[in-house]
Scaffold this active site. Structure first.
Site, mmCIF file in Angstrom:
data_model
loop_
_atom_site.group_PDB
_atom_site.id
_atom_site.type_symbol
_atom_site.label_atom_id
_atom_site.label_comp_id
_atom_site.label_asym_id
_atom_site.label_seq_id
_atom_site.Cartn_x
_atom_site.Cartn_y
_atom_site.Cartn_z
ATOM 1 N N ASN A 118 0.865 -1.182 0.000
ATOM 2 C CA ASN A 118 0.000 0.000 0.000
ATOM 3 C C ASN A 118 0.900 1.231 0.000
ATOM 4 O O ASN A 118 1.478 1.571 1.029
ATOM 5 C CB ASN A 118 -0.901 -0.038 1.241
ATOM 6 C CG ASN A 118 -1.751 1.218 1.367
ATOM 7 O OD1 ASN A 118 -1.774 2.059 0.460
ATOM 8 N ND2 ASN A 118 -2.437 1.357 2.489
ATOM 9 N N LYS B 66 0.148 4.256 -0.261
ATOM 10 C CA LYS B 66 -0.491 5.438 0.352
ATOM 11 C C LYS B 66 -0.247 6.670 -0.538
ATOM 12 O O LYS B 66 -0.191 6.540 -1.756
ATOM 13 C CB LYS B 66 -0.004 5.624 1.793
ATOM 14 C CG LYS B 66 -0.188 4.315 2.603
ATOM 15 C CD LYS B 66 -0.010 4.483 4.078
ATOM 16 C CE LYS B 66 -0.202 3.135 4.769
ATOM 17 N NZ LYS B 66 -0.169 3.204 6.203
ATOM 18 N N HIS C 219 -9.524 1.106 4.757
ATOM 19 C CA HIS C 219 -8.230 1.293 5.419
ATOM 20 C C HIS C 219 -8.393 2.213 6.633
ATOM 21 O O HIS C 219 -9.209 3.138 6.613
ATOM 22 C CB HIS C 219 -7.195 1.873 4.451
ATOM 23 C CG HIS C 219 -5.825 1.837 5.029
ATOM 24 N ND1 HIS C 219 -5.367 2.829 5.850
ATOM 25 C CD2 HIS C 219 -4.838 0.909 4.957
ATOM 26 C CE1 HIS C 219 -4.144 2.508 6.262
ATOM 27 N NE2 HIS C 219 -3.802 1.348 5.721
ATOM 28 N N GLU D 105 -6.763 4.638 7.674
ATOM 29 C CA GLU D 105 -6.615 6.074 7.408
ATOM 30 C C GLU D 105 -7.882 6.651 6.798
ATOM 31 O O GLU D 105 -8.211 7.832 6.993
ATOM 32 C CB GLU D 105 -5.383 6.307 6.529
ATOM 33 C CG GLU D 105 -4.110 6.145 7.361
ATOM 34 C CD GLU D 105 -2.982 5.409 6.672
ATOM 35 O OE1 GLU D 105 -2.940 5.394 5.442
ATOM 36 O OE2 GLU D 105 -2.135 4.834 7.392
ATOM 37 N N GLU E 49 -5.292 -4.762 10.567
ATOM 38 C CA GLU E 49 -4.283 -3.719 10.751
ATOM 39 C C GLU E 49 -4.594 -2.934 12.032
ATOM 40 O O GLU E 49 -5.381 -1.981 12.008
ATOM 41 C CB GLU E 49 -4.289 -2.750 9.562
ATOM 42 C CG GLU E 49 -4.011 -3.410 8.232
ATOM 43 C CD GLU E 49 -3.430 -2.436 7.210
ATOM 44 O OE1 GLU E 49 -2.335 -2.708 6.720
ATOM 45 O OE2 GLU E 49 -4.056 -1.400 6.927
ATOM 46 N N GLY F 206 2.454 2.555 10.761
ATOM 47 C CA GLY F 206 3.375 3.679 10.584
ATOM 48 C C GLY F 206 4.072 4.110 11.855
ATOM 49 O O GLY F 206 4.677 5.177 11.911
ATOM 50 N N SER G 132 3.469 -1.793 10.482
ATOM 51 C CA SER G 132 4.916 -1.865 10.694
ATOM 52 C C SER G 132 5.486 -3.248 10.366
ATOM 53 O O SER G 132 6.411 -3.709 11.038
ATOM 54 C CB SER G 132 5.275 -1.433 12.125
ATOM 55 O OG SER G 132 4.885 -0.079 12.323
HETATM 56 P P1 13P Z 1 3.028 0.605 7.661
HETATM 57 O O1 13P Z 1 3.571 -0.713 7.109
HETATM 58 O O2 13P Z 1 3.735 1.795 7.137
HETATM 59 O O3 13P Z 1 2.909 0.546 9.145
HETATM 60 O O4 13P Z 1 1.522 0.708 7.096
HETATM 61 C C1 13P Z 1 0.681 -0.376 7.196
HETATM 62 C C2 13P Z 1 -0.551 -0.109 6.403
HETATM 63 O O5 13P Z 1 -1.342 0.747 6.751
HETATM 64 C C3 13P Z 1 -0.766 -0.897 5.189
HETATM 65 O O6 13P Z 1 -2.034 -0.690 4.669
#
Ligand code: 13P
Length: 255
Positions: A9, A11, A96, A98, A168, A174, A214
């Site tokens: 992803n 982002k 997601h 976010e 997640e 993150g 992560s």
């Molecule tokens: P990170 O791997 O940067 O923590 O993000 C995970 C994520 O949100 C994947 O969709």
């Protein structure tokens, strides 16, 4: 048996040059693992066509990070399932964290998006996960259960077969703090039991459940070694082709 599935992803990262380089790098570096592992990259909308071209004949799938549920019309700024298919998407991330927490998407909206994606023949990666305060209050199971029940409401067993769930935990995204393999396994096991209860054991046994938060080259193998962790949805570490390929290799070797 479930085939491991590693998704990247991206982002809101990359630009037109680096998106192409990254897609090319992933296609090259993971080519030898694709018989054992399904792989997808999910660039920002605007770079989807360029990434698709960069992937060429590779079996790496293209995915989008979101979609709108309506087919067309006056929905300024939105992108439909048909448009995603038109530019070569096979997958779409839905719900997601976010989008849930920054953009304030509701379970009801996510349910509409999930339904539309399945009906359009896109393979949805349906994300769920609890906040830190919810985990600390002992509410992880209740939160994830509600997200899945509401998100998948009205979706038949036949249609649910195409859904990949990504667990997640929001506190792990993150932050550099991944859920321990045991914490992740516990929730994945719970999700599989919930799917068995909502649908049937066969569907639950065949459903691919990814972990995200992560995930990195140095923890991919221990996460993937857990029986109910079938794949990873990778944010930051998917932006470097070498790191992402190392995680795909770990997945191929773990299963
Ligand atoms: P990170 O791997 O940067 O923590 O993000 C995970 C994520 O949100 C994947 O969709």
């Amino acid at each position: 048996m479930r085939k491991p599935f590693i998704g990247g992803n991206w982002k809101m990262n990359t630009d037109s040059k680096s998106a192409v380089e990254l897609a090319k790098g992933v296609a090259e570096k993971c080519a030898s693992y694709l018989s054992k592992v399904d792989v997808a990259v999910c660039p920002p909308f605007v770079y989807l066509p360029a990434a698709k071209a960069a992937l060429g004949n590779s079996a790496v799938g293209l995915g989008a990070q979101d979609v709108y549920f309506e087919a067309k019309g006056a929905f300024t700024g939105e992108v439909s399932c048909g448009m995603l298919k038109d530019v070569g998407c096979k997958y779409v991330i839905i719900g997601h964290s976010e989008r849930r927490h920054v953009i304030k998407e509701t379970d009801a909206l996510i349910n509409k998006k999930l339904t539309a994606a399945i009906d359009a023949g896109l393979l949805p990666i349906f994300c769920v996960g609890e906040l830190l305060e919810e985990r600390n209050a002992g509410k992880t199971e209740a939160v994830v259960t509600e997200q899945i029940q509401k998100g998948m409401a009205g979706i038949s067993a036949e249609k649910a077969k195409t859904v990949v769930i990504a667990y997640e935990p929001v506190w792990a995204i993150g932050t550099g703090v991944n859920a321990s393999p045991e914490q992740a396994q516990d929730v994945h096991f719970m999700i599989r039991q919930l799917i068995a209860k909502m649908y049937n054991k066969d569907l639950a046994d065949n459903m691919v459940i990814q972990y995200g938060g992560s995930a990195k080259p140095d923890n991919a193998a221990v996460l993937m070694a857990k029986p109910d962790i079938d794949g990873l949805l990778v944010g930051g570490a998917s932006l470097k082709a070498d790191d992402f390929a190392a995680m795909i290799k770990a997945a191929a070797e773990a299963k």
